[in-house]
Scaffold this motif. Structure first.
Motif, PDB file in Angstrom:
ATOM      1  N   ILE A   1      -2.203  -2.827   0.940  1.00 58.60           N
ATOM      2  CA  ILE A   1      -0.964  -2.083   0.674  1.00 58.60           C
ATOM      3  C   ILE A   1      -0.895  -0.890   1.634  1.00 58.60           C
ATOM      4  O   ILE A   1      -1.834  -0.101   1.715  1.00 58.60           O
ATOM      5  CB  ILE A   1      -0.890  -1.619  -0.802  1.00 58.60           C
ATOM      6  CG1 ILE A   1      -0.830  -2.839  -1.721  1.00 58.60           C
ATOM      7  CG2 ILE A   1       0.305  -0.686  -1.024  1.00 58.60           C
ATOM      8  CD1 ILE A   1      -0.870  -2.506  -3.208  1.00 58.60           C
ATOM      9  N   GLY A   2       0.207  -0.806   2.351  1.00 57.24           N
ATOM     10  CA  GLY A   2       0.344   0.267   3.340  1.00 57.24           C
ATOM     11  C   GLY A   2      -0.158  -0.179   4.701  1.00 57.24           C
ATOM     12  O   GLY A   2       0.124   0.454   5.719  1.00 57.24           O
ATOM     13  N   ASP A   3      -0.890  -1.284   4.718  1.00 57.55           N
ATOM     14  CA  ASP A   3      -1.432  -1.824   5.968  1.00 57.55           C
ATOM     15  C   ASP A   3      -0.558  -3.008   6.412  1.00 57.55           C
ATOM     16  O   ASP A   3       0.163  -2.924   7.404  1.00 57.55           O
ATOM     17  CB  ASP A   3      -2.886  -2.250   5.721  1.00 57.55           C
ATOM     18  CG  ASP A   3      -3.500  -2.935   6.924  1.00 57.55           C
ATOM     19  OD1 ASP A   3      -3.123  -2.587   8.056  1.00 57.55           O
ATOM     20  OD2 ASP A   3      -4.359  -3.828   6.738  1.00 57.55           O
ATOM     21  N   ARG A   4      -0.575  -4.085   5.635  1.00 56.49           N
ATOM     22  CA  ARG A   4       0.261  -5.253   5.969  1.00 56.49           C
ATOM     23  C   ARG A   4       1.281  -5.565   4.882  1.00 56.49           C
ATOM     24  O   ARG A   4       2.196  -6.355   5.098  1.00 56.49           O
ATOM     25  CB  ARG A   4      -0.625  -6.468   6.226  1.00 56.49           C
ATOM     26  CG  ARG A   4      -1.440  -6.333   7.535  1.00 56.49           C
ATOM     27  CD  ARG A   4      -2.499  -7.426   7.638  1.00 56.49           C
ATOM     28  NE  ARG A   4      -1.923  -8.736   7.482  1.00 56.49           N
ATOM     29  CZ  ARG A   4      -2.599  -9.826   7.066  1.00 56.49           C
ATOM     30  NH1 ARG A   4      -3.884  -9.715   6.766  1.00 56.49           N
ATOM     31  NH2 ARG A   4      -1.998 -10.975   6.947  1.00 56.49           N
ATOM     32  N   LEU A   5       1.079  -4.996   3.697  1.00 56.59           N
ATOM     33  CA  LEU A   5       2.109  -5.079   2.652  1.00 56.59           C
ATOM     34  C   LEU A   5       2.696  -3.678   2.516  1.00 56.59           C
ATOM     35  O   LEU A   5       2.024  -2.757   2.062  1.00 56.59           O
ATOM     36  CB  LEU A   5       1.509  -5.539   1.311  1.00 56.59           C
ATOM     37  CG  LEU A   5       2.477  -5.455   0.119  1.00 56.59           C
ATOM     38  CD1 LEU A   5       3.726  -6.301   0.349  1.00 56.59           C
ATOM     39  CD2 LEU A   5       1.785  -5.873  -1.176  1.00 56.59           C
ATOM     40  N   HIS A   6       3.956  -3.553   2.937  1.00 54.98           N
ATOM     41  CA  HIS A   6       4.574  -2.235   2.982  1.00 54.98           C
ATOM     42  C   HIS A   6       5.409  -1.996   1.734  1.00 54.98           C
ATOM     43  O   HIS A   6       6.273  -2.805   1.393  1.00 54.98           O
ATOM     44  CB  HIS A   6       5.436  -2.116   4.243  1.00 54.98           C
ATOM     45  CG  HIS A   6       4.670  -2.458   5.482  1.00 54.98           C
ATOM     46  ND1 HIS A   6       3.746  -1.604   6.033  1.00 54.98           N
ATOM     47  CD2 HIS A   6       4.650  -3.585   6.238  1.00 54.98           C
ATOM     48  CE1 HIS A   6       3.193  -2.183   7.092  1.00 54.98           C
ATOM     49  NE2 HIS A   6       3.726  -3.390   7.228  1.00 54.98           N
ATOM     50  N   LEU A   7       5.130  -0.897   1.045  1.00 54.22           N
ATOM     51  CA  LEU A   7       5.935  -0.501  -0.122  1.00 54.22           C
ATOM     52  C   LEU A   7       6.793   0.671   0.335  1.00 54.22           C
ATOM     53  O   LEU A   7       6.283   1.762   0.573  1.00 54.22           O
ATOM     54  CB  LEU A   7       5.029  -0.121  -1.306  1.00 54.22           C
ATOM     55  CG  LEU A   7       4.682  -1.301  -2.245  1.00 54.22           C
ATOM     56  CD1 LEU A   7       3.982  -2.413  -1.525  1.00 54.22           C
ATOM     57  CD2 LEU A   7       3.905  -0.839  -3.447  1.00 54.22           C
ATOM     58  N   VAL A   8       8.080   0.424   0.456  1.00 54.92           N
ATOM     59  CA  VAL A   8       8.973   1.354   1.153  1.00 54.92           C
ATOM     60  C   VAL A   8       9.989   1.972   0.189  1.00 54.92           C
ATOM     61  O   VAL A   8      10.760   1.259  -0.450  1.00 54.92           O
ATOM     62  CB  VAL A   8       9.710   0.624   2.297  1.00 54.92           C
ATOM     63  CG1 VAL A   8      10.753   1.520   2.932  1.00 54.92           C
ATOM     64  CG2 VAL A   8       8.708   0.123   3.338  1.00 54.92           C
ATOM     65  N   VAL A   9       9.986   3.290   0.113  1.00 52.56           N
ATOM     66  CA  VAL A   9      10.958   4.012  -0.714  1.00 52.56           C
ATOM     67  C   VAL A   9      12.297   4.069   0.011  1.00 52.56           C
ATOM     68  O   VAL A   9      12.354   4.430   1.186  1.00 52.56           O
ATOM     69  CB  VAL A   9      10.474   5.441  -1.011  1.00 52.56           C
ATOM     70  CG1 VAL A   9      11.568   6.255  -1.715  1.00 52.56           C
ATOM     71  CG2 VAL A   9       9.204   5.424  -1.858  1.00 52.56           C
ATOM     72  N   VAL A  10      13.362   3.698  -0.694  1.00 53.28           N
ATOM     73  CA  VAL A  10      14.709   3.857  -0.131  1.00 53.28           C
ATOM     74  C   VAL A  10      15.488   4.850  -0.997  1.00 53.28           C
ATOM     75  O   VAL A  10      15.243   4.974  -2.198  1.00 53.28           O
ATOM     76  CB  VAL A  10      15.466   2.502  -0.055  1.00 53.28           C
ATOM     77  CG1 VAL A  10      14.815   1.596   0.981  1.00 53.28           C
ATOM     78  CG2 VAL A  10      15.541   1.817  -1.405  1.00 53.28           C
ATOM     79  N   ASN A  11      16.410   5.542  -0.366  1.00 56.16           N
ATOM     80  CA  ASN A  11      17.198   6.566  -1.048  1.00 56.16           C
ATOM     81  C   ASN A  11      18.644   6.123  -1.222  1.00 56.16           C
ATOM     82  O   ASN A  11      19.088   5.164  -0.599  1.00 56.16           O
ATOM     83  CB  ASN A  11      17.126   7.876  -0.257  1.00 56.16           C
ATOM     84  CG  ASN A  11      15.719   8.440  -0.249  1.00 56.16           C
ATOM     85  OD1 ASN A  11      15.156   8.737  -1.307  1.00 56.16           O
ATOM     86  ND2 ASN A  11      15.130   8.541   0.927  1.00 56.16           N
TER      87      ASN A  11
END
Ligand code: ZN
Ligand code: ZN
Lengths: 266, 266
Positions: free
Chosen positions: B118-128
């Motif tokens: 997570i954060g390396d190849r699986l991206h958890l991205v906050v959107v506004n």
């Protein structure tokens, strides 16, 4: 007393539900694990149960194929308590890690007006290795199966008349469970696949057993009735036939390879 | 471009899966929500998808009928990355609360040797609110639907040639969504039940719409195609017929009341 298998598969199955079951004695019910989500509620309904009758719940370990359905049960119970549609109390038992995670998830996911019932009318109770509790009116001992993956407990229930039912969770028998599993009237044990197909499914790499292994073990332990569960689902139509055929060569007692929703008189 | 409904029901359904769907454009896929658990994986399989093709995922809000399946996706992705059976990257989009909860749950439930991806190849991205991203190669704007229950985002996707697809999440349209929903080529909107059965299902108390309400709204907004989802499941055999019949009285465009696993060309 009887058992209804709500699910019989391992974590990765898509052709059946994950292993979880209901023990029933008169009007008392014990739900053991919840499978991987809200399909628990569908399985309870299909099996003819009212989810509100599951007043005692035991969670073996935190793996998502066991705990997620219980997170849903917490929602159902707390929401219905809040709406005045759930009378009385309910109790969830688990070791420290399971109970801590259930509480944290409930607090993250559910509103305070629902989670306020936790500790009030929905009891989340930590049990320790070797601890005895009365479940469904039966003396039940929880025990640590010494998993190297995630801390996991099984349990041994006094069925009355000297019979005991022992659940070894979803990992192969460990010597530390001997005093519980030995001479059980009923033993619940995982069987990931057929020994005949070990080269296909690699059960040992995954720290799992085959139907043969579990059956040999049950024979050695002097078990009377063996239930195999937590299997792969690649040939689920013939699973009962093939697993039973293999297991019967090594086990002289009664061997059960239940389908989802199958009920067995204990 | 097409949409496949993996689930079409509200949180409490047992006769279909919870509302979640796949948008597909060529070899690109966007999974929106995950339903209440691992039945997501069964639905993906039954619909003919490989779960590994879901490289972009959007989660509308934290309710368990939407987020639990995505917790399973995180497991599948991280476990397969660890085993060397998942090439490349994947991205999960959500507002701050969703992403925070997904991270916390992953860390509680999964081993570090998996969550390290997570954060390396699986991206958890906050959107506004109002933020634009490129999803499946299409400009997509996320927006806050101003829910009073749990913070929830919808999205509006530029389909090309001036057409837009707008998803209002699982709550009734709010005026703040006007600039997105108005004149949509495709509008995805919840319909909890028939207006004819509002006295049975109490949609307004639950802050939900009826087929009539959603259809009237779509007519007012100049929508061309309306998809209704997130329904009750008490008469699922006749749901399509009855909801369509009711909605068509109020909406002159194309009305869709899909079943689970139904695919619609967009
Ligand atoms: Zn398991
Ligand atoms: Zn919902």
């Amino acid at each position: 007393m009887n058992i209804t298998m709500l699910g019989t598969g391992n974590a990765m199955v898509t052709e059946c539900y994950n292993t979880c079951f209901v023990l029933e004695d008169g009007d008392k019910h014990l739900l053991v694990d919840g499978g991987g989500g809200n399909t628990l509620l569908r399985q309870l309904k299909q099996a003819g149960f009212d989810w509100k009758d599951m007043r005692e719940i035991f969670v073996t370990h935190k793996h998502v194929d066991h705990i997620m359905g219980v997170v849903w049960m917490i929602r159902m119970i707390c929401q219905n308590m809040k709406q005045g549609q759930y009378d009385g109390e309910a109790t969830i038992y688990g070791h420290e890690e399971v109970i801590r995670i259930l509480k944290e998830m409930a607090e993250m996911l559910y509103p305070a007006k629902q989670t306020c019932f936790i500790g009030d009318r929905l009891h989340l109770v930590v049990v320790n290795d070797g601890e005895e509790r009365e479940l469904m009116g039966h003396k039940t001992t929880f025990f640590d199966i010494q998993s190297t993956k995630a801390k996991q407990y099984g349990f041994c229930m006094d069925m009355g008349n000297g019979g005991k039912l022992t659940c070894c969770g979803d990992e192969p028998y460990n010597e530390c469970e001997k005093k519980y599993a030995e001479n059980s009237k009923w033993l619940l044990h995982e069987a990931f696949c057929l020994y005949d197909q070990a080269d296909v499914f690699h059960p040992y790499e995954k720290h799992h057993s085959t139907a043969k292994d579990a059956s040999e073990l049950a024979e050695q332990l002097g078990v009377q009735n063996l239930i195999l569960y937590h299997t792969e689902d690649k040939n689920i139509v013939r699973r009962k036939e093939l697993y039973t055929e293999e297991g019967k060569k090594y086990f002289s007692g009664n061997l059960y390879v239940p389908e989802d929703l199958e009920k067995i008189e204990l």
